[in-house]
Design a protein around this motif. Sequence first.
Motif, PDB file in Angstrom:
ATOM      1  N   ILE A  55       0.783  -1.281   0.039  1.00 30.63           N
ATOM      2  CA  ILE A  55       0.050  -0.119  -0.121  1.00 30.63           C
ATOM      3  C   ILE A  55       0.828   1.156  -0.060  1.00 30.63           C
ATOM      4  O   ILE A  55       0.488   2.222  -0.759  1.00 30.63           O
ATOM      5  N   LEU A  56       1.964   1.105   0.777  1.00 33.05           N
ATOM      6  CA  LEU A  56       2.795   2.488   0.996  1.00 33.05           C
ATOM      7  C   LEU A  56       4.077   2.694   0.207  1.00 33.05           C
ATOM      8  O   LEU A  56       4.333   3.833  -0.096  1.00 33.05           O
ATOM      9  N   GLU A  57       4.765   1.548  -0.079  1.00 34.90           N
ATOM     10  CA  GLU A  57       6.122   1.961  -0.643  1.00 34.90           C
ATOM     11  C   GLU A  57       6.238   2.788  -1.817  1.00 34.90           C
ATOM     12  O   GLU A  57       6.722   3.573  -1.917  1.00 34.90           O
ATOM     13  N   GLN A  58       5.521   2.464  -2.723  1.00 36.35           N
ATOM     14  CA  GLN A  58       5.533   3.303  -4.018  1.00 36.35           C
ATOM     15  C   GLN A  58       5.052   4.625  -3.848  1.00 36.35           C
ATOM     16  O   GLN A  58       5.636   5.543  -4.308  1.00 36.35           O
ATOM     17  N   PRO A  59       3.874   5.003  -3.449  1.00 37.96           N
ATOM     18  CA  PRO A  59       3.323   6.441  -3.168  1.00 37.96           C
ATOM     19  C   PRO A  59       4.201   7.268  -1.987  1.00 37.96           C
ATOM     20  O   PRO A  59       4.367   8.409  -2.161  1.00 37.96           O
ATOM     21  N   CYS A  60       4.657   6.340  -0.913  1.00 42.45           N
ATOM     22  CA  CYS A  60       4.987   7.055   0.170  1.00 42.45           C
ATOM     23  C   CYS A  60       6.461   7.034   0.594  1.00 42.45           C
ATOM     24  O   CYS A  60       7.171   7.709   1.407  1.00 42.45           O
ATOM     25  N   GLY A  61       6.882   5.885   0.251  1.00 38.53           N
ATOM     26  CA  GLY A  61       8.617   5.666   0.329  1.00 38.53           C
ATOM     27  C   GLY A  61       8.701   4.553   1.742  1.00 38.53           C
ATOM     28  O   GLY A  61       7.597   4.253   2.302  1.00 38.53           O
ATOM     29  N   ASN A  62       9.820   4.303   1.894  1.00 37.62           N
ATOM     30  CA  ASN A  62      10.118   3.206   3.064  1.00 37.62           C
ATOM     31  C   ASN A  62       9.875   3.670   4.631  1.00 37.62           C
ATOM     32  O   ASN A  62       9.598   2.938   5.372  1.00 37.62           O
ATOM     33  N   GLY A  63      10.094   5.215   4.476  1.00 35.83           N
ATOM     34  CA  GLY A  63       9.744   5.588   6.026  1.00 35.83           C
ATOM     35  C   GLY A  63       8.203   5.616   6.477  1.00 35.83           C
ATOM     36  O   GLY A  63       8.073   5.086   7.419  1.00 35.83           O
ATOM     37  N   ALA A  64       7.455   5.402   5.328  1.00 38.08           N
ATOM     38  CA  ALA A  64       6.093   5.461   5.632  1.00 38.08           C
ATOM     39  C   ALA A  64       5.717   3.806   6.100  1.00 38.08           C
ATOM     40  O   ALA A  64       4.879   3.574   7.016  1.00 38.08           O
ATOM     41  N   VAL A  65       6.481   3.027   5.404  1.00 41.55           N
ATOM     42  CA  VAL A  65       6.311   1.573   5.564  1.00 41.55           C
ATOM     43  C   VAL A  65       6.854   1.293   7.149  1.00 41.55           C
ATOM     44  O   VAL A  65       6.151   0.340   7.677  1.00 41.55           O
ATOM     45  N   ASP A  66       7.921   1.912   7.524  1.00 43.70           N
ATOM     46  CA  ASP A  66       8.381   1.455   8.808  1.00 43.70           C
ATOM     47  C   ASP A  66       7.599   2.069   9.696  1.00 43.70           C
ATOM     48  O   ASP A  66       7.228   1.417  10.800  1.00 43.70           O
ATOM     49  N   GLU A  67       6.991   3.100   9.698  1.00 49.76           N
ATOM     50  CA  GLU A  67       5.996   4.008  10.376  1.00 49.76           C
ATOM     51  C   GLU A  67       4.876   3.056  10.585  1.00 49.76           C
ATOM     52  O   GLU A  67       4.197   2.817  11.734  1.00 49.76           O
ATOM     53  N   CYS A  68       4.475   2.427   9.496  1.00 46.24           N
ATOM     54  CA  CYS A  68       3.197   1.596   9.626  1.00 46.24           C
ATOM     55  C   CYS A  68       3.482   0.391  10.474  1.00 46.24           C
ATOM     56  O   CYS A  68       2.809   0.147  11.253  1.00 46.24           O
ATOM     57  N   ILE A  69       4.585  -0.224  10.119  1.00 48.67           N
ATOM     58  CA  ILE A  69       4.943  -1.585  11.004  1.00 48.67           C
ATOM     59  C   ILE A  69       5.026  -1.279  12.361  1.00 48.67           C
ATOM     60  O   ILE A  69       4.616  -1.959  13.335  1.00 48.67           O
ATOM     61  N   ASN A  70       5.722  -0.008  12.757  1.00 45.62           N
ATOM     62  CA  ASN A  70       5.574   0.217  14.126  1.00 45.62           C
ATOM     63  C   ASN A  70       4.092   0.492  14.867  1.00 45.62           C
ATOM     64  O   ASN A  70       3.955  -0.219  15.978  1.00 45.62           O
ATOM     65  N   ASP A  71       3.400   1.156  14.071  1.00 38.90           N
ATOM     66  CA  ASP A  71       1.949   1.484  14.498  1.00 38.90           C
ATOM     67  C   ASP A  71       1.181   0.016  14.567  1.00 38.90           C
ATOM     68  O   ASP A  71       0.452  -0.050  15.467  1.00 38.90           O
ATOM     69  N   VAL A  72       1.363  -0.622  13.658  1.00 35.30           N
ATOM     70  CA  VAL A  72       0.666  -2.251  13.906  1.00 35.30           C
ATOM     71  C   VAL A  72       0.989  -2.828  15.115  1.00 35.30           C
ATOM     72  O   VAL A  72       0.109  -3.161  15.742  1.00 35.30           O
ATOM     73  N   PHE A  73       2.197  -2.957  15.285  1.00 38.81           N
ATOM     74  CA  PHE A  73       2.739  -3.776  16.457  1.00 38.81           C
ATOM     75  C   PHE A  73       2.255  -2.954  17.562  1.00 38.81           C
ATOM     76  O   PHE A  73       1.899  -3.929  18.841  1.00 38.81           O
ATOM     77  N   LEU A  74       2.384  -1.724  17.628  1.00 37.76           N
ATOM     78  CA  LEU A  74       1.820  -1.051  19.002  1.00 37.76           C
ATOM     79  C   LEU A  74       0.336  -1.281  19.192  1.00 37.76           C
ATOM     80  O   LEU A  74      -0.140  -1.359  20.474  1.00 37.76           O
ATOM     81  N   ALA A  75      -0.300  -1.106  17.889  1.00 36.42           N
ATOM     82  CA  ALA A  75      -1.744  -1.503  18.157  1.00 36.42           C
ATOM     83  C   ALA A  75      -2.122  -2.892  18.770  1.00 36.42           C
ATOM     84  O   ALA A  75      -3.097  -2.911  19.387  1.00 36.42           O
ATOM     85  N   VAL A  76      -1.176  -3.948  18.062  1.00 36.74           N
ATOM     86  CA  VAL A  76      -1.572  -5.122  18.591  1.00 36.74           C
ATOM     87  C   VAL A  76      -1.339  -5.331  20.241  1.00 36.74           C
ATOM     88  O   VAL A  76      -2.093  -5.826  20.821  1.00 36.74           O
ATOM     89  N   TRP A  77      -0.124  -4.707  20.529  1.00 40.68           N
ATOM     90  CA  TRP A  77       0.105  -4.415  22.147  1.00 40.68           C
ATOM     91  C   TRP A  77      -0.949  -3.860  22.830  1.00 40.68           C
ATOM     92  O   TRP A  77      -1.319  -4.482  23.812  1.00 40.68           O
ATOM     93  N   GLN A  78      -1.572  -2.782  22.467  1.00 39.70           N
ATOM     94  CA  GLN A  78      -2.468  -1.767  23.285  1.00 39.70           C
ATOM     95  C   GLN A  78      -3.864  -2.518  22.968  1.00 39.70           C
ATOM     96  O   GLN A  78      -4.554  -2.387  23.892  1.00 39.70           O
ATOM     97  N   ASN A  79      -4.242  -3.571  22.033  1.00 44.04           N
ATOM     98  CA  ASN A  79      -5.238  -3.948  21.927  1.00 44.04           C
ATOM     99  C   ASN A  79      -5.686  -5.398  22.361  1.00 44.04           C
ATOM    100  O   ASN A  79      -6.631  -5.918  21.739  1.00 44.04           O
ATOM    101  N   SER A  80      -4.560  -6.096  22.639  1.00 40.77           N
ATOM    102  CA  SER A  80      -4.383  -7.446  22.776  1.00 40.77           C
ATOM    103  C   SER A  80      -5.707  -7.938  23.453  1.00 40.77           C
ATOM    104  O   SER A  80      -6.266  -9.236  23.246  1.00 40.77           O
ATOM    105  N   GLU A  81      -5.905  -7.339  24.561  1.00 38.41           N
ATOM    106  CA  GLU A  81      -7.101  -7.698  25.397  1.00 38.41           C
ATOM    107  C   GLU A  81      -8.296  -7.955  24.760  1.00 38.41           C
ATOM    108  O   GLU A  81      -9.087  -8.798  25.146  1.00 38.41           O
ATOM    109  N   LYS A  82      -8.546  -7.017  23.616  1.00 38.37           N
ATOM    110  CA  LYS A  82      -9.912  -7.232  22.905  1.00 38.37           C
ATOM    111  C   LYS A  82      -9.938  -8.324  21.982  1.00 38.37           C
ATOM    112  O   LYS A  82     -11.078  -8.784  21.287  1.00 38.37           O
ATOM    113  N   PHE A  83      -8.816  -8.779  21.545  1.00 34.92           N
ATOM    114  CA  PHE A  83      -8.702  -9.893  20.681  1.00 34.92           C
ATOM    115  C   PHE A  83      -9.275 -11.292  21.256  1.00 34.92           C
ATOM    116  O   PHE A  83      -8.953 -11.692  22.408  1.00 34.92           O
TER     117      PHE A  83
END
Length: 183
Positions: A34-62
Motif C-alpha cells: 500500500i505504501l512503498e510506491q507512493p510514500c516511501g520506506n519511511g512510511a512503511v516503517d512507521e506503519c509496521i511500528n504502528d501495527v505492533f503498537l496497536a496489537v500490544w495496546q488492543n491485545s485484550e480485545k482479541f
Amino acid sequence: MKDVISKLKLRHEKALAYVIDTYMPYVKAIAKQILEQPCGNGAVDECINDVFLAVWQNSEKFSGSEEELKKWIGTIAKYKAIDIYRKQKKMEVVSLEHSNEQINFETGELLYLNKEQKERILLKMQLLPESERELFLMKYYLDLTNGEIADALGITKSAVENRLYRGKKKLGKILSDGSEKNG
C-alpha cells in the motif's frame, strides 16, 4: 510459543517479541503493497511500528485462535497503512494549498472542489458494505491496480472488476438519491 494469545493479553513482552518475529514479514508485505510506491520506506516503517503498537495496546480485545490472530494483525496492518497513506496525501494537498504564489485562484478553486467532492463521496461510501468500501478505497484513493487489489485481498482480478462494477452502480444510486433529497 505455547499460548501466545493469553500471554499477549497479560502483556508479556516475550509474547510481543514472538508476535513481531512471526508476523513481521506478513505486516511488512501489506505495508509495502500500500505504501512503498507512493510514500516511501519511511512510511512503511512507521506503519509496521504502528501495527505492533496497536496489537500490544488492543491485545485484550482479541478473542480467537492463532490462525485468526494472523488475520487480525493483517487487518490492522491494512487499515494503518491506509491511514498513513491518507495522512501523506492530505499533507501534499495542504502544501499545495499553502503555496499560493505558484497556484492561481482558478486552480486552487478546482483543488477545493475536488476535495469537497471526495469528502462527499467518502461519506456516502459509508452506506456501502465494508467489502465494497474497501475495494473503492484501494482502487480510487490508494490508486492500486485491479491486480494489486486482487493480490492484497486474495481474490481473482475478475472478482475485483465485478465487485467494482456492482459497487459503482450502488454508489451511483446512493449519490443520485442523496443529491435529489439535498438539491
